[in-house]
Design a protein around this motif. Sequence first.
Motif, short mmCIF file in Angstrom:
data_model
loop_
_atom_site.label_atom_id
_atom_site.label_comp_id
_atom_site.label_asym_id
_atom_site.label_seq_id
_atom_site.Cartn_x
_atom_site.Cartn_y
_atom_site.Cartn_z
N PHE A 156 -4.88 5.66 -9.41
CA PHE A 156 -3.66 4.91 -9.69
C PHE A 156 -3.92 3.46 -9.92
O PHE A 156 -3.39 2.79 -11.00
N MET A 157 -4.62 2.71 -9.01
CA MET A 157 -4.89 1.33 -9.08
C MET A 157 -5.81 1.10 -10.22
O MET A 157 -5.53 0.03 -10.78
N ILE A 158 -6.72 1.97 -10.57
CA ILE A 158 -7.72 1.73 -11.41
C ILE A 158 -6.90 1.53 -12.71
O ILE A 158 -6.97 0.75 -13.83
N ARG B 270 0.71 -1.16 -0.10
CA ARG B 270 0.13 0.11 -0.04
C ARG B 270 0.91 1.30 0.03
O ARG B 270 0.38 2.16 -0.72
N SER B 271 1.87 1.26 0.68
CA SER B 271 2.74 2.45 0.70
C SER B 271 3.50 2.45 -0.70
O SER B 271 3.77 3.73 -1.02
N LEU B 272 3.77 1.74 -1.08
CA LEU B 272 4.42 1.65 -2.47
C LEU B 272 3.58 2.18 -3.53
O LEU B 272 3.95 3.18 -4.25
N ILE B 273 2.36 1.98 -3.53
CA ILE B 273 1.25 2.46 -4.37
C ILE B 273 0.93 3.72 -4.07
O ILE B 273 1.00 4.45 -4.93
N ASP B 274 0.92 4.12 -2.78
CA ASP B 274 0.73 5.54 -2.39
C ASP B 274 1.90 6.43 -2.99
O ASP B 274 1.60 7.54 -3.30
N ARG B 275 3.00 5.88 -2.66
CA ARG B 275 4.33 6.71 -3.39
C ARG B 275 4.21 6.81 -4.79
O ARG B 275 4.39 8.17 -5.15
N ALA B 276 3.60 5.80 -5.62
CA ALA B 276 3.75 6.04 -7.18
C ALA B 276 2.51 6.64 -7.59
O ALA B 276 2.65 7.63 -8.61
N ALA B 277 1.33 6.66 -6.75
CA ALA B 277 0.24 7.56 -7.04
C ALA B 277 0.65 8.95 -6.69
O ALA B 277 0.26 9.92 -7.74
N LYS B 278 1.14 9.36 -5.61
CA LYS B 278 1.56 10.56 -5.40
C LYS B 278 2.46 11.28 -6.49
O LYS B 278 2.52 12.34 -6.95
N ALA B 279 3.56 10.44 -6.97
CA ALA B 279 4.41 10.97 -7.93
C ALA B 279 3.88 11.11 -9.33
O ALA B 279 4.37 11.90 -10.01
N GLN B 280 2.70 10.67 -9.33
CA GLN B 280 1.93 10.84 -10.82
C GLN B 280 0.88 11.76 -10.65
O GLN B 280 0.08 12.16 -11.51
#
Length: 101
Positions: free
Chosen positions: A47-49, A30-40
């Motif tokens: 991001f997940m969709i 979840r933290s990894l996904i959050d970092r990537a989402a924030k970066a974009q």
Amino acid sequence: MKEVAMPPKHQTPTDTQTQAVNLRVRSDIRSLIDRAAKAQGKTRSDFMIDAARRAAEESLLDQTLVRVDQKTYDHFLEVLDQPPSGEGFERLMSAAKPWQE
């Protein structure tokens, strides 16, 4: 003449209707996904969709049948059997992975 009640038409979702999808993930993922989402500049959900949609499209595209003649197919197999090499490949393999920071 007797009237007969018709059953309601089955509704199908339109492009504007959304449906919930529930996922359980480890906290590190979840933290990894959050970092990537924030970066974009996206929300976690967006991001997940996007990622799931791309993965689904790629999966279906991988199912595509391509027909070629025997000579082309033999060349294709020959290229696949060659191990990757060269300066660019070595640099790519030794580069830091952003998800392992």
